[in-house]
Motif scaffolding. Structure first.
Motif, PDB file in Angstrom:
ATOM      1  N   ASP A 194     -39.748  -3.929  -2.927  1.00  0.00           N
ATOM      2  CA  ASP A 194     -40.070  -4.638  -1.680  1.00  0.00           C
ATOM      3  C   ASP A 194     -41.559  -4.982  -1.645  1.00  0.00           C
ATOM      4  N   LEU A 195     -42.396  -4.045  -2.037  1.00  0.00           N
ATOM      5  CA  LEU A 195     -43.843  -4.287  -2.007  1.00  0.00           C
ATOM      6  C   LEU A 195     -44.248  -5.359  -3.014  1.00  0.00           C
ATOM      7  N   GLU A 196     -43.569  -5.368  -4.141  1.00  0.00           N
ATOM      8  CA  GLU A 196     -43.837  -6.413  -5.141  1.00  0.00           C
ATOM      9  C   GLU A 196     -43.577  -7.794  -4.528  1.00  0.00           C
ATOM     10  N   LYS A 197     -42.487  -7.905  -3.778  1.00  0.00           N
ATOM     11  CA  LYS A 197     -42.169  -9.193  -3.130  1.00  0.00           C
ATOM     12  C   LYS A 197     -43.251  -9.565  -2.117  1.00  0.00           C
ATOM     13  N   VAL A 198     -43.711  -8.569  -1.366  1.00  0.00           N
ATOM     14  CA  VAL A 198     -44.730  -8.827  -0.336  1.00  0.00           C
ATOM     15  C   VAL A 198     -46.017  -9.344  -0.983  1.00  0.00           C
ATOM     16  N   PHE A 199     -46.432  -8.711  -2.072  1.00  0.00           N
ATOM     17  CA  PHE A 199     -47.706  -9.086  -2.689  1.00  0.00           C
ATOM     18  C   PHE A 199     -47.593 -10.334  -3.561  1.00  0.00           C
ATOM     19  N   ALA A 200     -46.402 -10.579  -4.092  1.00  0.00           N
ATOM     20  CA  ALA A 200     -46.209 -11.803  -4.891  1.00  0.00           C
ATOM     21  C   ALA A 200     -46.183 -13.038  -3.991  1.00  0.00           C
ATOM     22  N   ALA A 201     -45.821 -12.852  -2.718  1.00  0.00           N
ATOM     23  CA  ALA A 201     -45.632 -13.990  -1.805  1.00  0.00           C
ATOM     24  C   ALA A 201     -46.951 -14.635  -1.384  1.00  0.00           C
ATOM     25  N   LYS A 202     -48.037 -13.850  -1.353  1.00  0.00           N
ATOM     26  CA  LYS A 202     -49.252 -14.330  -0.697  1.00  0.00           C
ATOM     27  C   LYS A 202     -50.450 -13.529  -1.179  1.00  0.00           C
ATOM     28  N   ARG A 203     -51.648 -14.095  -0.998  1.00  0.00           N
ATOM     29  CA  ARG A 203     -52.874 -13.331  -1.272  1.00  0.00           C
ATOM     30  C   ARG A 203     -53.348 -12.706   0.044  1.00  0.00           C
ATOM     31  N   TYR A 204     -53.734 -11.433  -0.010  1.00  0.00           N
ATOM     32  CA  TYR A 204     -54.248 -10.756   1.195  1.00  0.00           C
ATOM     33  C   TYR A 204     -55.690 -10.336   0.957  1.00  0.00           C
ATOM     34  N   ASP A 205     -56.548 -10.618   1.927  1.00  0.00           N
ATOM     35  CA  ASP A 205     -57.947 -10.172   1.831  1.00  0.00           C
ATOM     36  C   ASP A 205     -58.090  -8.708   2.241  1.00  0.00           C
ATOM     37  N   ALA A 206     -57.154  -8.244   3.069  1.00  0.00           N
ATOM     38  CA  ALA A 206     -57.225  -6.857   3.551  1.00  0.00           C
ATOM     39  C   ALA A 206     -55.853  -6.428   4.051  1.00  0.00           C
ATOM     40  N   VAL A 207     -55.674  -5.110   4.109  1.00  0.00           N
ATOM     41  CA  VAL A 207     -54.430  -4.529   4.633  1.00  0.00           C
ATOM     42  C   VAL A 207     -54.770  -3.667   5.848  1.00  0.00           C
ATOM     43  N   VAL A 208     -53.976  -3.793   6.905  1.00  0.00           N
ATOM     44  CA  VAL A 208     -54.041  -2.841   8.018  1.00  0.00           C
ATOM     45  C   VAL A 208     -52.715  -2.083   7.979  1.00  0.00           C
ATOM     46  N   HIS A 209     -52.813  -0.787   7.726  1.00  0.00           N
ATOM     47  CA  HIS A 209     -51.617   0.002   7.360  1.00  0.00           C
ATOM     48  C   HIS A 209     -51.165   0.933   8.488  1.00  0.00           C
ATOM     49  N   PHE A 210     -50.212   0.411   9.289  1.00  0.00           N
ATOM     50  CA  PHE A 210     -49.642   1.202  10.393  1.00  0.00           C
ATOM     51  C   PHE A 210     -48.339   1.895  10.001  1.00  0.00           C
ATOM     52  N   ALA A 211     -47.619   1.350   9.010  1.00  0.00           N
ATOM     53  CA  ALA A 211     -46.241   1.804   8.777  1.00  0.00           C
ATOM     54  C   ALA A 211     -46.202   3.300   8.530  1.00  0.00           C
ATOM     55  N   GLY A 212     -45.443   3.998   9.352  1.00  0.00           N
ATOM     56  CA  GLY A 212     -45.324   5.436   9.198  1.00  0.00           C
ATOM     57  C   GLY A 212     -44.411   5.977  10.277  1.00  0.00           C
ATOM     58  N   LEU A 213     -43.922   7.174  10.032  1.00  0.00           N
ATOM     59  CA  LEU A 213     -43.154   7.887  11.060  1.00  0.00           C
ATOM     60  C   LEU A 213     -44.136   8.778  11.814  1.00  0.00           C
ATOM     61  N   LYS A 214     -43.904   8.987  13.119  1.00  0.00           N
ATOM     62  CA  LYS A 214     -44.961   9.609  13.929  1.00  0.00           C
ATOM     63  C   LYS A 214     -44.489  10.672  14.916  1.00  0.00           C
ATOM     64  N   ALA A 215     -43.233  11.082  14.851  1.00  0.00           N
ATOM     65  CA  ALA A 215     -42.745  12.051  15.841  1.00  0.00           C
ATOM     66  C   ALA A 215     -42.931  13.476  15.327  1.00  0.00           C
ATOM     67  N   VAL A 216     -43.805  14.217  15.990  1.00  0.00           N
ATOM     68  CA  VAL A 216     -44.175  15.558  15.537  1.00  0.00           C
ATOM     69  C   VAL A 216     -42.944  16.459  15.420  1.00  0.00           C
ATOM     70  N   GLY A 217     -42.106  16.500  16.464  1.00  0.00           N
ATOM     71  CA  GLY A 217     -40.930  17.380  16.466  1.00  0.00           C
ATOM     72  C   GLY A 217     -39.947  17.012  15.365  1.00  0.00           C
ATOM     73  N   GLU A 218     -39.711  15.702  15.211  1.00  0.00           N
ATOM     74  CA  GLU A 218     -38.801  15.235  14.161  1.00  0.00           C
ATOM     75  C   GLU A 218     -39.326  15.632  12.776  1.00  0.00           C
ATOM     76  N   SER A 219     -40.653  15.630  12.624  1.00  0.00           N
ATOM     77  CA  SER A 219     -41.231  15.964  11.314  1.00  0.00           C
ATOM     78  C   SER A 219     -41.002  17.432  10.946  1.00  0.00           C
ATOM     79  N   VAL A 220     -40.873  18.287  11.965  1.00  0.00           N
ATOM     80  CA  VAL A 220     -40.599  19.705  11.711  1.00  0.00           C
ATOM     81  C   VAL A 220     -39.161  19.848  11.193  1.00  0.00           C
ATOM     82  N   ALA A 221     -38.248  19.067  11.761  1.00  0.00           N
ATOM     83  CA  ALA A 221     -36.842  19.122  11.339  1.00  0.00           C
ATOM     84  C   ALA A 221     -36.614  18.406  10.009  1.00  0.00           C
ATOM     85  N   HIS A 222     -37.423  17.374   9.737  1.00  0.00           N
ATOM     86  CA  HIS A 222     -37.205  16.537   8.544  1.00  0.00           C
ATOM     87  C   HIS A 222     -38.494  16.310   7.768  1.00  0.00           C
TER      88      HIS A 222
END
Ligand code: NAD
Ligand code: WQD
Length: 356
Positions: A76-104
């Motif tokens: 998937d990332l290969e497709k993203v980077f092959a599609a276009k040139r990026y000058d910078a990345v802002v990286h938000f993608a992530g899971l963020k639920a503290v309680g869920e992280s304890v279970a998983h």
């Protein structure tokens, strides 16, 4: 040609359909930048990007692109980077639920850590050398002294927090070995509120973990009362203190960070707090929301929530001095805008009680 931050740049926004990502995408478009969002909609919906287009208007919307993808997939990332040139990345993608992280925990490490390692591998392959990374005040653990200063010792109290700590260390180490790489790690305190239009905002799936989404659902009649976790803290009213920050201020912090990256070839890898520096108790938040909404928020006093700290708030000096950024909005503004979003979208983006 975007070596000076003045011109328009092409930015890849991972997790750009999410709460903070949508607000940042709006600001980037308003600045005239080209924005490409990659998201797998694990915790968001396509409608959120339609709302970004609505706010930006037809002319600026033509600068918003979307590529479906999961950062866990190198293909998937290969497709993203092959599609276009990026000058910078802002990286938000992530899971963020503290309680869920304890279970998983495995799921959290795979998504947050492996996803980020894959992202940096793709950046390296395609020569992209600038990244702003979403860290969190959670890396301060249970702070021994407040305000939290960037150079204090770090500590994680949950698997979620550990992924952020691991990734901060990872970025320091890969940057040291790749001097052309420029990294800013932004430690958000407690983002709340919504865009002034009320067209984008936080829309958690299931029972909200965080204070404001829960209050909002009480205010619109989806839940009967707010559980207040702990009234025996050593604070002015017995409830815990946090540094709530308007999500639009946070979005502006990312613009400032990008400008800093473009202006500072030898920046290396630097962390900044994004907070207001002001602490607010749970009961003060409830009162501010009641005043903003005109709704009574019934409360139920409950025991402390495991893992919670008494007081967490930011030292704001470093971001002010080095990024020229400081928060503009207060708790009243945050509650007003949160309520405007809630009022216009009582069931979130789907508008459907069944799906929530
Ligand atoms: P969010 O869940 O609303 O947004 C995250 C987005 O990333 C979602 O749209 C989700 O679908 C997407 N995503 C997750 N994993 C992905 C993957 N493997 N591939 C592609 N897309 C993926 O969360 P948010 O509140 O906007 O938070 C953004 C970032 O900021 C996160 O990294 C979070 O840990 C961090 N952060 C958030 C807070 C907060 O309280 N909201 C505080 C500190 C740090
Ligand atoms: C705030 C206060 C609760 C819900 C979390 C993460 C942190 C960061 C921001 C990502 C606390 C109280 C809450 C409720 C309550 N996220 N509360 N009733 O825990 O400060 O921070 O989000 O990085 O890492 O840990 O935020 O909104 O959950 O809680 O009384 O129903 O509200 O006890 O004092 P927190 P929160």
């Amino acid at each position: 040609g975007a070596e000076n931050g003045g011109g328009e740049i092409s930015v890849l926004v991972t997790g750009g359909a999410g709460y903070i990502g949508t607000h940042t995408a709006v600001r980037l478009l308003e600045k005239g930048h080209e924005v490409t969002v990659v998201d797998n909609f694990h915790n968001s919906v396509p409608e959120a990007l339609d709302r970004v287009r609505l706010i930006a208007g037809p002319a600026l919307s033509s600068h918003l692109h979307f590529i479906p993808g999961d950062l866990k997939s190198k293909d998937d990332l290969e497709k993203v980077f092959a599609a276009k040139r990026y000058d910078a990345v802002v990286h938000f993608a992530g899971l963020k639920a503290v309680g869920e992280s304890v279970a998983h925990p495995q799921m959290y490490y795979e998504n947050n850590v492996v996803g980020t390692i894959n992202l940096y591998a793709a950046m390296t392959k395609y020569g992209c050398k600038k990244i702003v990374f979403s860290s969190s005040a959670t890396v301060y653990g249970s702070p021994e002294k407040t305000p939290c200063v960037e150079d204090s010792s770090l500590n994680a109290v949950s698997p979620y927090g550990s992924t952020k700590l691991v990734l901060e260390n990872y970025f320091r180490q890969v940057q040291a070995a790749d001097p052309e790489l420029r990294v800013i790690m932004l430690r958000y305190f407690n983002p709340i509120g919504a865009h002034r239009s009320g067209d984008i905002g936080e829309d958690p799936k299931g029972i909200p973990n965080n204070l404001l989404p829960y209050i909002q659902q009480v205010a619109v009649g989806r839940r009967p009362e707010l559980n207040v976790y702990g009234v025996d803290y050593p604070t002015r009213d017995g409830t815990a203190i946090r540094d709530y920050i308007h999500v639009v201020d946070l979005a502006d912090g990312h613009i400032a960070a990008l400008e800093k990256l473009f202006a500072t070839p030898d920046i290396g890898c630097v962390a900044y707090n994004l907070g207001t520096g002001r602490g607010t108790t749970v009961l003060e938040v409830v009162k501010a929301f009641e005043e903003a909404s005109g709704k009574k928020i019934p409360i139920k006093i409950c025991p402390r929530r495991p893992g919670d700290s008494t007081a967490v708030y930011a030292s704001t000096e470093k971001a002010k001095k080095e990024l020229g950024w400081s928060a503009q909005f207060g708790i009243e503004d945050m509650c007003r805008d949160q309520w405007n979003w809630a009022r216009k979208n009582p069931y979130g983006y789907s508008g459907n009680a069944e799906e929530n």
